[in-house]
Design an enzyme around this catalytic site. Structure first.
Site, PDB file in Angstrom:
ATOM      1  N   LYS A 187       2.855   9.757   8.509  1.00  0.00           N
ATOM      2  CA  LYS A 187       2.040   9.438   9.688  1.00  0.00           C
ATOM      3  C   LYS A 187       2.491  10.040  11.039  1.00  0.00           C
ATOM      4  CE  LYS A 187      -0.743   5.893   7.802  1.00  0.00           C
ATOM      5  NZ  LYS A 187      -0.426   5.100   6.618  1.00  0.00           N
TER       6      LYS A 187
ATOM      7  N   PHE B 226       0.856  -1.186   0.000  1.00  0.00           N
ATOM      8  CA  PHE B 226       0.000   0.000   0.000  1.00  0.00           C
ATOM      9  C   PHE B 226       0.889   1.233   0.000  1.00  0.00           C
ATOM     10  CE2 PHE B 226      -2.302   3.514   1.888  1.00  0.00           C
ATOM     11  CZ  PHE B 226      -3.407   3.549   1.058  1.00  0.00           C
TER      12      PHE B 226
ATOM     13  N   ASP C 111       9.306   2.566   1.723  1.00  0.00           N
ATOM     14  CA  ASP C 111       8.149   3.298   2.231  1.00  0.00           C
ATOM     15  C   ASP C 111       8.024   2.951   3.718  1.00  0.00           C
ATOM     16  OD1 ASP C 111       5.636   4.052   3.092  1.00  0.00           O
ATOM     17  OD2 ASP C 111       4.604   3.481   1.253  1.00  0.00           O
TER      18      ASP C 111
HETATM   19  C1  LIG Z   1      -0.717   5.357   5.187  1.00  0.00           C
HETATM   20  C2  LIG Z   1       0.274   4.907   4.202  1.00  0.00           C
HETATM   21  C3  LIG Z   1       0.492   5.615   3.013  1.00  0.00           C
HETATM   22  C4  LIG Z   1      -0.347   6.783   2.585  1.00  0.00           C
HETATM   23  O1  LIG Z   1      -0.269   7.873   3.452  1.00  0.00           O
HETATM   24  P1  LIG Z   1      -1.356   9.039   3.342  1.00  0.00           P
HETATM   25  O2  LIG Z   1      -0.870  10.053   4.330  1.00  0.00           O
HETATM   26  O3  LIG Z   1      -2.690   8.451   3.688  1.00  0.00           O
HETATM   27  O4  LIG Z   1      -1.327   9.535   1.942  1.00  0.00           O
HETATM   28  C5  LIG Z   1       1.510   5.182   2.173  1.00  0.00           C
HETATM   29  N1  LIG Z   1       2.250   4.112   2.485  1.00  0.00           N
HETATM   30  C6  LIG Z   1       2.066   3.412   3.618  1.00  0.00           C
HETATM   31  C7  LIG Z   1       2.957   2.240   3.919  1.00  0.00           C
HETATM   32  C8  LIG Z   1       1.057   3.758   4.507  1.00  0.00           C
HETATM   33  O5  LIG Z   1       0.847   3.039   5.610  1.00  0.00           O
END
Ligand SMILES: *Cc1c(COP(=O)(O)O)cnc(C)c1O
Length: 391
Positions: free
Chosen positions: A248, A134, A219
Protein backbone atom coordinates in the site's frame (compact mmCIF):
# COMPACT_ATOMS: atom_id res chain seq x y z
CA UNK A 1 -22.21 9.06 -22.64
CA UNK A 2 -20.86 10.21 -19.29
CA UNK A 3 -17.78 8.63 -17.73
CA UNK A 4 -19.71 6.75 -15.06
CA UNK A 5 -21.70 4.95 -17.77
CA UNK A 6 -18.51 4.27 -19.69
CA UNK A 7 -17.09 2.51 -16.63
CA UNK A 8 -20.09 0.19 -16.75
CA UNK A 9 -19.63 -0.34 -20.48
CA UNK A 10 -15.91 -1.08 -20.54
CA UNK A 11 -14.72 -2.21 -17.10
CA UNK A 12 -15.46 -5.45 -15.21
CA UNK A 13 -18.03 -4.52 -12.58
CA UNK A 14 -16.00 -5.85 -9.64
CA UNK A 15 -16.35 -2.59 -7.69
CA UNK A 16 -19.38 -0.70 -6.43
CA UNK A 17 -18.06 2.77 -7.22
CA UNK A 18 -19.34 6.11 -6.00
CA UNK A 19 -20.71 8.20 -8.90
CA UNK A 20 -17.90 10.76 -8.98
CA UNK A 21 -14.90 11.02 -11.31
CA UNK A 22 -11.76 12.23 -9.51
CA UNK A 23 -9.26 14.25 -11.51
CA UNK A 24 -6.86 15.88 -9.04
CA UNK A 25 -5.38 15.39 -5.59
CA UNK A 26 -3.20 17.48 -3.31
CA UNK A 27 -2.40 16.77 0.36
CA UNK A 28 -5.52 15.55 2.12
CA UNK A 29 -7.87 16.75 -0.63
CA UNK A 30 -9.14 15.50 -3.99
CA UNK A 31 -11.28 17.17 -6.66
CA UNK A 32 -13.84 15.72 -9.05
CA UNK A 33 -14.33 16.67 -12.72
CA UNK A 34 -16.91 19.30 -11.77
CA UNK A 35 -14.38 21.01 -9.51
CA UNK A 36 -16.01 19.86 -6.26
CA UNK A 37 -13.50 19.46 -3.42
CA UNK A 38 -13.43 16.51 -1.00
CA UNK A 39 -11.52 15.93 2.22
CA UNK A 40 -10.14 12.42 1.75
CA UNK A 41 -10.28 10.13 4.82
CA UNK A 42 -9.95 7.02 2.64
CA UNK A 43 -6.47 7.84 1.25
CA UNK A 44 -6.70 5.34 -1.58
CA UNK A 45 -7.28 2.68 1.12
CA UNK A 46 -4.16 3.47 3.16
CA UNK A 47 -1.99 4.03 0.08
CA UNK A 48 -1.78 7.84 0.11
CA UNK A 49 -0.51 8.09 3.69
CA UNK A 50 1.63 11.10 2.75
CA UNK A 51 -1.37 12.84 1.18
CA UNK A 52 -1.95 13.03 -2.54
CA UNK A 53 0.89 13.86 -4.93
CA UNK A 54 3.53 14.36 -2.24
CA UNK A 55 6.04 16.76 -3.86
CA UNK A 56 9.11 14.60 -3.01
CA UNK A 57 7.46 11.51 -4.51
CA UNK A 58 6.36 13.39 -7.64
CA UNK A 59 9.86 14.83 -8.06
CA UNK A 60 11.50 11.40 -7.67
CA UNK A 61 9.16 9.98 -10.33
CA UNK A 62 9.90 12.87 -12.72
CA UNK A 63 13.66 12.52 -12.34
CA UNK A 64 13.66 8.72 -12.62
CA UNK A 65 11.23 8.72 -15.60
CA UNK A 66 13.73 10.74 -17.61
CA UNK A 67 16.56 8.28 -16.89
CA UNK A 68 15.30 4.72 -16.79
CA UNK A 69 11.78 3.30 -16.46
CA UNK A 70 12.42 -0.41 -16.51
CA UNK A 71 15.04 -3.09 -16.96
CA UNK A 72 14.67 -6.70 -15.96
CA UNK A 73 15.83 -8.15 -12.67
CA UNK A 74 18.60 -9.79 -14.69
CA UNK A 75 20.43 -6.51 -13.94
CA UNK A 76 21.16 -4.38 -10.87
CA UNK A 77 19.50 -0.98 -10.43
CA UNK A 78 20.32 1.71 -7.91
CA UNK A 79 16.80 2.64 -6.75
CA UNK A 80 15.95 -0.98 -5.95
CA UNK A 81 19.14 -1.44 -3.91
CA UNK A 82 18.62 1.86 -2.10
CA UNK A 83 15.00 1.12 -1.13
CA UNK A 84 15.95 -2.37 0.07
CA UNK A 85 18.77 -0.90 2.16
CA UNK A 86 16.37 1.63 3.73
CA UNK A 87 13.86 -1.11 4.59
CA UNK A 88 16.53 -3.36 6.10
CA UNK A 89 18.17 -0.56 8.09
CA UNK A 90 14.81 0.44 9.56
CA UNK A 91 13.31 -2.98 10.34
CA UNK A 92 14.07 -6.41 11.83
CA UNK A 93 14.71 -7.83 8.37
CA UNK A 94 17.96 -8.65 6.53
CA UNK A 95 16.59 -9.06 3.01
CA UNK A 96 13.80 -7.75 0.79
CA UNK A 97 12.01 -9.20 -2.23
CA UNK A 98 10.03 -6.67 -4.29
CA UNK A 99 6.78 -7.36 -6.12
CA UNK A 100 3.78 -5.32 -7.23
CA UNK A 101 0.94 -5.68 -4.74
CA UNK A 102 -0.05 -6.83 -1.31
CA UNK A 103 -1.52 -10.11 -2.51
CA UNK A 104 1.67 -10.87 -4.39
CA UNK A 105 3.77 -10.14 -1.29
CA UNK A 106 1.59 -12.52 0.75
CA UNK A 107 1.84 -15.19 -1.96
CA UNK A 108 5.60 -14.83 -1.62
CA UNK A 109 5.38 -15.16 2.16
CA UNK A 110 3.29 -18.34 1.87
CA UNK A 111 5.68 -19.85 -0.70
CA UNK A 112 8.72 -18.86 1.37
CA UNK A 113 7.36 -20.44 4.55
CA UNK A 114 6.78 -23.74 2.72
CA UNK A 115 10.15 -23.67 0.97
CA UNK A 116 11.95 -22.93 4.23
CA UNK A 117 10.55 -26.07 5.86
CA UNK A 118 11.25 -28.20 2.77
CA UNK A 119 14.85 -26.98 2.82
CA UNK A 120 15.05 -28.16 6.42
CA UNK A 121 13.75 -31.54 5.20
CA UNK A 122 10.59 -31.09 7.23
CA UNK A 123 7.25 -32.13 5.79
CA UNK A 124 5.40 -29.05 7.09
CA UNK A 125 3.24 -26.77 4.99
CA UNK A 126 0.14 -25.78 6.95
CA UNK A 127 -0.53 -22.17 7.79
CA UNK A 128 -2.73 -21.05 10.65
CA UNK A 129 -4.50 -17.81 9.72
CA UNK A 130 -7.13 -15.75 11.51
CA UNK A 131 -10.88 -15.43 11.14
CA UNK A 132 -11.89 -12.01 9.80
CA UNK A 133 -8.46 -11.53 8.28
CA UNK A 134 -7.80 -10.16 4.80
CA UNK A 135 -4.71 -11.11 2.80
CA UNK A 136 -5.59 -10.46 -0.87
CA UNK A 137 -7.43 -11.84 -3.89
CA UNK A 138 -5.21 -14.49 -5.45
CA UNK A 139 -6.19 -18.12 -4.86
CA UNK A 140 -3.70 -18.70 -2.04
CA UNK A 141 -4.44 -15.36 -0.39
CA UNK A 142 -8.25 -15.75 -0.50
CA UNK A 143 -7.65 -19.14 1.08
CA UNK A 144 -5.55 -17.49 3.80
CA UNK A 145 -8.23 -14.81 4.23
CA UNK A 146 -10.62 -15.67 7.04
CA UNK A 147 -13.86 -14.41 5.49
CA UNK A 148 -16.20 -16.64 3.48
CA UNK A 149 -17.51 -13.84 1.23
CA UNK A 150 -14.17 -13.65 -0.61
CA UNK A 151 -14.08 -17.39 -1.34
CA UNK A 152 -17.56 -18.18 -2.62
CA UNK A 153 -17.54 -19.60 -6.15
CA UNK A 154 -13.77 -20.04 -6.35
CA UNK A 155 -13.26 -23.49 -4.93
CA UNK A 156 -11.35 -25.74 -4.88
CA UNK A 157 -9.16 -23.51 -2.73
CA UNK A 158 -5.55 -24.16 -1.72
CA UNK A 159 -4.91 -27.04 0.67
CA UNK A 160 -3.00 -26.36 3.87
CA UNK A 161 -4.77 -23.51 5.65
CA UNK A 162 -6.71 -23.49 8.92
CA UNK A 163 -8.40 -20.56 10.61
CA UNK A 164 -8.75 -19.67 14.27
CA UNK A 165 -10.41 -16.71 16.02
CA UNK A 166 -8.18 -13.61 16.20
CA UNK A 167 -6.79 -12.68 19.62
CA UNK A 168 -7.32 -16.17 21.05
CA UNK A 169 -4.20 -18.11 22.11
CA UNK A 170 -6.11 -21.24 23.19
CA UNK A 171 -7.47 -21.62 19.66
CA UNK A 172 -3.96 -21.37 18.18
CA UNK A 173 -2.65 -23.98 20.61
CA UNK A 174 -5.47 -26.35 19.62
CA UNK A 175 -5.00 -25.78 15.88
CA UNK A 176 -1.27 -26.49 15.64
CA UNK A 177 -0.24 -29.88 14.21
CA UNK A 178 3.06 -31.52 13.22
CA UNK A 179 2.34 -30.15 9.71
CA UNK A 180 2.13 -26.49 10.76
CA UNK A 181 4.80 -24.25 9.27
CA UNK A 182 3.63 -20.73 10.07
CA UNK A 183 1.13 -18.45 11.74
CA UNK A 184 -0.03 -15.60 9.52
CA UNK A 185 -1.61 -12.56 11.13
CA UNK A 186 -2.34 -8.88 10.63
CA UNK A 187 -1.13 -7.17 13.86
CA UNK A 188 -4.36 -5.14 13.62
CA UNK A 189 -7.05 -6.44 11.28
CA UNK A 190 -7.90 -3.75 8.74
CA UNK A 191 -10.56 -4.93 6.31
CA UNK A 192 -11.99 -7.17 9.02
CA UNK A 193 -13.18 -4.09 10.92
CA UNK A 194 -10.09 -2.54 12.59
CA UNK A 195 -9.76 -5.23 15.25
CA UNK A 196 -6.97 -4.54 17.75
CA UNK A 197 -5.65 -7.50 19.76
CA UNK A 198 -5.21 -7.44 23.52
CA UNK A 199 -1.78 -6.18 24.62
CA UNK A 200 -0.20 -9.58 25.25
CA UNK A 201 -1.55 -11.53 22.24
CA UNK A 202 1.17 -10.91 19.64
CA UNK A 203 3.89 -11.42 22.28
CA UNK A 204 2.32 -14.76 23.20
CA UNK A 205 2.09 -15.72 19.52
CA UNK A 206 5.80 -14.93 19.18
CA UNK A 207 6.69 -17.09 22.18
CA UNK A 208 4.48 -19.91 20.89
CA UNK A 209 6.14 -19.81 17.45
CA UNK A 210 9.58 -19.94 19.10
CA UNK A 211 8.55 -22.90 21.23
CA UNK A 212 7.06 -24.87 18.31
CA UNK A 213 9.65 -23.66 15.75
CA UNK A 214 7.00 -22.03 13.57
CA UNK A 215 7.42 -18.95 11.41
CA UNK A 216 5.51 -15.84 12.42
CA UNK A 217 4.27 -13.93 9.37
CA UNK A 218 3.00 -10.37 9.89
CA UNK A 219 0.88 -8.89 7.13
CA UNK A 220 1.60 -5.18 7.67
CA UNK A 221 0.27 -4.19 4.27
CA UNK A 222 -2.36 -1.91 5.78
CA UNK A 223 -1.07 -1.11 9.28
CA UNK A 224 2.67 -0.88 8.56
CA UNK A 225 4.55 2.16 7.25
CA UNK A 226 3.48 4.64 9.90
CA UNK A 227 -0.28 4.04 9.91
CA UNK A 228 -0.36 3.17 13.66
CA UNK A 229 2.06 5.93 14.71
CA UNK A 230 5.14 3.71 14.56
CA UNK A 231 6.96 2.84 11.36
CA UNK A 232 5.91 -0.82 11.73
CA UNK A 233 3.02 -2.07 13.85
CA UNK A 234 5.17 -4.83 15.43
CA UNK A 235 7.17 -2.09 17.21
CA UNK A 236 4.21 -1.51 19.56
CA UNK A 237 4.49 -5.03 20.95
CA UNK A 238 8.21 -5.42 21.66
CA UNK A 239 8.59 -8.36 19.28
CA UNK A 240 9.57 -9.01 15.67
CA UNK A 241 8.03 -11.37 13.13
CA UNK A 242 10.09 -13.76 10.97
CA UNK A 243 8.49 -12.60 7.72
CA UNK A 244 6.67 -9.34 7.03
CA UNK A 245 4.74 -8.16 4.00
CA UNK A 246 4.30 -4.53 2.96
CA UNK A 247 2.59 -2.81 0.05
CA UNK A 248 0.00 0.00 0.00
CA UNK A 249 1.79 3.17 1.21
CA UNK A 250 5.32 2.06 0.33
CA UNK A 251 5.70 3.89 -3.00
CA UNK A 252 3.46 6.88 -2.24
CA UNK A 253 0.79 5.84 -4.77
CA UNK A 254 2.64 3.66 -7.26
CA UNK A 255 2.01 -0.10 -7.21
CA UNK A 256 4.52 -2.02 -5.08
CA UNK A 257 4.72 -4.94 -2.69
CA UNK A 258 7.59 -6.16 -0.52
CA UNK A 259 8.42 -9.34 1.32
CA UNK A 260 10.90 -8.96 4.18
CA UNK A 261 12.66 -11.67 6.18
CA UNK A 262 15.72 -12.50 8.20
CA UNK A 263 18.66 -14.01 6.27
CA UNK A 264 18.17 -17.50 7.63
CA UNK A 265 14.70 -17.62 6.04
CA UNK A 266 15.29 -15.45 2.96
CA UNK A 267 18.06 -17.78 1.83
CA UNK A 268 15.47 -20.42 0.88
CA UNK A 269 14.64 -18.34 -2.18
CA UNK A 270 17.56 -19.08 -4.52
CA UNK A 271 17.78 -18.11 -8.21
CA UNK A 272 14.84 -19.58 -10.10
CA UNK A 273 12.57 -20.20 -7.09
CA UNK A 274 10.60 -16.96 -7.14
CA UNK A 275 10.44 -13.92 -9.44
CA UNK A 276 8.48 -10.92 -10.66
CA UNK A 277 9.03 -9.11 -13.96
CA UNK A 278 8.09 -5.68 -12.66
CA UNK A 279 9.10 -6.27 -9.04
CA UNK A 280 11.38 -3.51 -7.77
CA UNK A 281 11.26 -1.65 -11.08
CA UNK A 282 13.43 1.52 -10.99
CA UNK A 283 10.53 3.98 -11.38
CA UNK A 284 8.51 2.44 -8.57
CA UNK A 285 11.45 2.01 -6.19
CA UNK A 286 12.61 5.59 -6.86
CA UNK A 287 9.14 6.69 -5.73
CA UNK A 288 9.49 4.23 -2.83
CA UNK A 289 12.73 5.81 -1.60
CA UNK A 290 11.07 9.24 -1.49
CA UNK A 291 7.90 7.89 0.12
CA UNK A 292 9.64 5.71 2.72
CA UNK A 293 12.03 8.51 3.66
CA UNK A 294 9.05 10.79 4.30
CA UNK A 295 7.06 8.07 6.11
CA UNK A 296 9.80 7.34 8.63
CA UNK A 297 10.09 11.01 9.65
CA UNK A 298 9.51 11.11 13.45
CA UNK A 299 7.52 14.34 13.06
CA UNK A 300 5.07 12.62 10.71
CA UNK A 301 4.78 9.58 13.00
CA UNK A 302 4.24 11.95 15.95
CA UNK A 303 1.45 13.72 14.06
CA UNK A 304 -0.13 10.35 13.33
CA UNK A 305 -0.10 9.38 17.03
CA UNK A 306 -1.36 12.70 18.34
CA UNK A 307 -4.00 13.23 15.65
CA UNK A 308 -5.10 9.61 16.03
CA UNK A 309 -5.54 10.01 19.80
CA UNK A 310 -7.37 13.30 19.31
CA UNK A 311 -9.67 11.85 16.63
CA UNK A 312 -10.51 8.84 18.84
CA UNK A 313 -11.29 11.15 21.79
CA UNK A 314 -13.60 13.25 19.63
CA UNK A 315 -15.35 10.16 18.25
CA UNK A 316 -15.81 8.87 21.81
CA UNK A 317 -17.46 12.21 22.66
CA UNK A 318 -19.84 11.62 19.74
CA UNK A 319 -20.54 8.15 21.09
CA UNK A 320 -21.94 9.65 24.30
CA UNK A 321 -24.40 11.64 22.23
CA UNK A 322 -25.38 9.11 19.56
CA UNK A 323 -26.47 5.68 20.84
CA UNK A 324 -26.16 4.35 17.28
CA UNK A 325 -22.37 4.30 17.83
CA UNK A 326 -21.50 0.97 19.42
CA UNK A 327 -17.71 1.28 19.69
CA UNK A 328 -14.75 3.42 18.66
CA UNK A 329 -11.43 1.59 18.23
CA UNK A 330 -8.10 1.84 16.47
CA UNK A 331 -4.47 2.83 16.78
CA UNK A 332 -2.80 5.87 15.28
CA UNK A 333 -4.75 6.81 12.16
CA UNK A 334 -6.53 3.56 11.46
CA UNK A 335 -9.77 4.13 13.32
CA UNK A 336 -13.17 2.47 13.25
CA UNK A 337 -16.56 3.57 14.47
CA UNK A 338 -18.83 0.56 14.75
CA UNK A 339 -22.54 1.32 14.38
CA UNK A 340 -25.66 -0.56 15.39
CA UNK A 341 -26.92 -0.02 11.82
CA UNK A 342 -25.50 -0.23 8.26
CA UNK A 343 -23.01 2.54 7.45
CA UNK A 344 -23.60 2.98 3.70
CA UNK A 345 -26.08 5.84 4.04
CA UNK A 346 -23.70 7.79 6.31
CA UNK A 347 -20.86 7.29 3.84
CA UNK A 348 -23.10 8.63 1.02
CA UNK A 349 -24.19 11.65 3.06
CA UNK A 350 -20.57 12.48 3.91
CA UNK A 351 -19.66 12.21 0.22
CA UNK A 352 -22.43 14.66 -0.69
CA UNK A 353 -21.00 17.03 1.94
CA UNK A 354 -17.47 16.70 0.57
CA UNK A 355 -15.88 14.14 2.91
CA UNK A 356 -14.73 10.70 1.74
CA UNK A 357 -14.94 7.89 4.30
CA UNK A 358 -15.23 4.14 3.98
CA UNK A 359 -17.41 1.38 5.44
CA UNK A 360 -16.31 -2.22 6.04
CA UNK A 361 -18.18 -5.23 7.40
CA UNK A 362 -21.47 -3.42 6.60
CA UNK A 363 -21.63 -1.44 9.86
CA UNK A 364 -18.07 -0.30 10.60
CA UNK A 365 -17.02 3.16 9.41
CA UNK A 366 -13.28 3.03 8.78
CA UNK A 367 -11.20 6.21 8.80
CA UNK A 368 -7.80 6.19 7.09
CA UNK A 369 -6.83 9.86 6.85
CA UNK A 370 -3.42 10.79 5.50
CA UNK A 371 -0.80 10.94 8.28
CA UNK A 372 -0.39 14.68 7.56
CA UNK A 373 -3.99 15.33 8.68
CA UNK A 374 -4.53 18.49 10.76
CA UNK A 375 -6.68 19.14 13.83
CA UNK A 376 -8.94 21.41 11.74
CA UNK A 377 -9.53 18.59 9.27
CA UNK A 378 -10.34 16.12 12.05
CA UNK A 379 -12.70 18.71 13.62
CA UNK A 380 -14.41 19.18 10.27
CA UNK A 381 -15.07 15.45 9.85
CA UNK A 382 -16.23 15.01 13.46
CA UNK A 383 -18.66 17.96 13.10
CA UNK A 384 -20.00 16.50 9.86
CA UNK A 385 -20.48 13.04 11.44
CA UNK A 386 -22.32 14.71 14.32
CA UNK A 387 -24.60 16.50 11.85
CA UNK A 388 -25.23 13.39 9.71
CA UNK A 389 -25.91 11.18 12.76
CA UNK A 390 -28.33 13.79 14.14
CA UNK A 391 -30.40 13.91 10.93
C1 LIG B 1 -4.91 -4.41 0.96
C2 LIG B 1 -4.44 -5.58 1.72
C3 LIG B 1 -3.93 -6.71 1.07
C4 LIG B 1 -3.96 -6.88 -0.42
O1 LIG B 1 -3.20 -5.93 -1.11
P1 LIG B 1 -3.41 -5.75 -2.68
O2 LIG B 1 -2.36 -4.75 -3.06
O3 LIG B 1 -4.81 -5.27 -2.90
O4 LIG B 1 -3.20 -7.08 -3.31
C5 LIG B 1 -3.41 -7.73 1.85
N1 LIG B 1 -3.41 -7.65 3.18
C6 LIG B 1 -3.89 -6.58 3.84
C7 LIG B 1 -3.83 -6.54 5.34
C8 LIG B 1 -4.45 -5.51 3.14
O5 LIG B 1 -4.96 -4.47 3.79
Amino acid sequence: MNLVNETEKYIFSTYKRFPIVLVKGKGSRVWDQDGKEYLDFVSGLAVCSLGHCHPKVVEAIEVQAKNLLHVSNLFHTKPQIELARLLVENSFADKVFFCNSGAEANEGAIKLSRKYMRDKKEDRFEIIAMRNSFHGRTLATITATGQEKFKEGFDPLMPGFTHVPFDNMDAVQRAVTEKTTAIMVEPIQGEGGVNCPSDSYLKELRAFCDEKKLLLIFDEIQVGLGRTGKLFAYEHYGITPDIMTLAKALAGGLPIGALLARDEIAKSFIPGTHASTFGGNPLVTAAGIAAFTALKDPALLGNCSSMGAYFMDELNQLKKKHPVIREVRGKGLIIAMELTMPGAEIVNKCLQKGVLINCVQNNVLRFLPPLIVTKEEVDHVVALLDEVLTS
